[in-house]
Motif scaffolding. Structure first.
Motif, mmCIF file in Angstrom:
data_model
loop_
_atom_site.group_PDB
_atom_site.id
_atom_site.type_symbol
_atom_site.label_atom_id
_atom_site.label_comp_id
_atom_site.label_asym_id
_atom_site.label_seq_id
_atom_site.Cartn_x
_atom_site.Cartn_y
_atom_site.Cartn_z
ATOM 1 N N ARG A 182 5.908 1.897 -1.516
ATOM 2 C CA ARG A 182 4.486 2.213 -1.505
ATOM 3 C C ARG A 182 3.683 0.949 -1.787
ATOM 4 N NH1 ARG A 182 3.886 7.973 -4.799
ATOM 5 N NH2 ARG A 182 5.168 9.239 -3.365
ATOM 6 N N CYS A 183 2.720 0.645 -0.936
ATOM 7 C CA CYS A 183 1.901 -0.559 -1.082
ATOM 8 C C CYS A 183 0.935 -0.428 -2.260
ATOM 9 C CB CYS A 183 1.136 -0.836 0.203
ATOM 10 S SG CYS A 183 2.186 -1.214 1.614
ATOM 11 N N ASP A 185 -2.790 -2.424 -4.282
ATOM 12 C CA ASP A 185 -3.890 -3.384 -4.220
ATOM 13 C C ASP A 185 -3.659 -4.476 -5.261
ATOM 14 O OD1 ASP A 185 -4.957 -1.732 -2.314
ATOM 15 O OD2 ASP A 185 -6.471 -0.851 -3.651
ATOM 16 N N LYS A 198 -6.049 -5.436 -0.130
ATOM 17 C CA LYS A 198 -5.749 -4.011 -0.058
ATOM 18 C C LYS A 198 -4.379 -3.807 0.598
ATOM 19 C CE LYS A 198 -9.743 -2.318 -1.541
ATOM 20 N NZ LYS A 198 -9.841 -1.453 -2.758
ATOM 21 N N GLN A 199 -3.680 -2.782 0.133
ATOM 22 C CA GLN A 199 -2.405 -2.386 0.735
ATOM 23 C C GLN A 199 -1.436 -3.576 0.864
ATOM 24 O OE1 GLN A 199 -1.429 1.027 1.780
ATOM 25 N NE2 GLN A 199 -2.990 1.131 0.175
ATOM 26 N N HIS A 234 -0.260 -8.267 3.381
ATOM 27 C CA HIS A 234 -1.164 -7.161 3.063
ATOM 28 C C HIS A 234 -1.713 -6.530 4.334
ATOM 29 C CE1 HIS A 234 -4.605 -9.874 4.045
ATOM 30 N NE2 HIS A 234 -3.759 -10.802 3.610
#
Length: 310
Positions: A182-183, A185, A198-199, A234
């Motif tokens: 799971r990515c 921030d 982000k991500q 990212h």
């Protein structure tokens, strides 16, 4: 010159033992030898042997990146100790950049000749309130550490090492991990600037170019330039990330807009998620919580490695 061999017989799932036995048969000089018996033992052995040094000494490591990490941690900032390596690990990322010994003849030639050793930097990283760790190759937060944790538990790595394909274990773990990670921030700050991503898949802190068994993730990294390089992947799809890991062997990943490279002498990194994995030089550190401050810096000329031409 006094010489100590620090041998990890378990490196490369037994490769260390084979390499040492072959090397030992061809050594004719005087030397001492110590065997690592548990995690962290290499650091203890190196520190104890080096602490009273008043003249130059050589430590030759027979092992992989994890053993090198431990030994350098034990002698960092000791001006009398020089590090040499006989590679015997799985990924051997250290050996892809730094000069190493290939056989007994090279080691004995080094002892007999007057040579100029090379001072090198180390990276230093602190995860929250934990004691800081040094890294010789790289440290990472996110997917690379997630993969590292799974490799260390994997039976596949054991079987690949037995047939001489240990470096493929990282690639295999990458493919498997793509669908479960799971990515998160992340915010990165220096004294003068701030970046928000982000991500993010991972944040890699590099002291030299290679990680993961030959992937040149940070092509501009040099271990003697007083800088640490940060690579952030990212906002990229799982399929495209797989393409990144293929192209990284050929340095083509630098063209992707989803990969950002930063360079400086220190950074503060804040991960905005819980249970994110961390590693230093492929040694799994554990998980960090949302908002944990990760401080990464460079320590100049912290250790010495053998020079080329041995």
């Amino acid at each position: 010159m006094q010489v100590l061999f620090i041998v990890n017989e378990k490196a490369g799932h037994g490769k260390g033992k084979k390499v040492w036995r072959h090397l030992q048969q061809h050594l004719t000089m005087d030397y001492e030898v110590a065997y690592t018996e548990y995690e962290g033992h290499g650091q203890e052995l190196a520190k104890n042997w080096a602490q009273d040094a008043e003249t130059e000494k050589l430590i030759v490591i027979v092992g992989g990146d994890g053993t090198i990490h431990e030994v350098v941690s034990g002698i960092v900032h000791n001006k009398f100790i020089v590090i040499g390596v006989v590679r015997a690990g799985s990924g051997n990322d250290f050996a892809r950049y730094f000069t190493t010994f290939n056989n007994a003849f090279q080691i004995e030639s080094y002892i007999q000749k007057e040579t100029t050793n090379l001072p090198m930097d180390v990276g230093a990283v602190q995860f929250g309130d934990q004691q800081h760790e040094i890294f010789v190759n790289n440290s990472g937060v996110g997917f690379d550490a997630f993969v590292t944790k799974r490799i260390n538990k994997s039976r596949l790595k054991f079987y690949l090492n037995k047939i001489g394909l240990g470096k493929l274990s990282y690639a295999a773990a990458v493919v498997r991990g793509l669908f479960s990670f799971r990515c998160f921030d992340v915010t990165i700050r220096t004294d003068y600037q701030e970046w928000k991503f982000k991500q993010a898949w991972f944040v890699a802190m590099s002291n030299q170019p290679y990680f993961g068994g030959g992937m040149k993730i940070s092509p501009s990294s040099k271990p003697n330039d007083g800088q640490v390089e940060i690579t952030i992947v990212h906002g990229i799809s799982r399929l495209k990330l797989l393409l990144v890991f293929v192209t990284v062997f050929f340095e083509k990943h630098t063209k992707f807009k989803e990969i950002t490279f930063l360079q400086g002498n220190q950074f503060n990194i804040f991960v905005h998620a819980n249970n994110i994995d961390c590693h230093t030089d492929g040694n799994y550190i554990g998980e960090i919580k949302d908002g944990t401050r990760i401080h990464c810096a460079v320590q100049r000329k912290a250790w010495q490695v053998i020079s080329k031409g041995q």
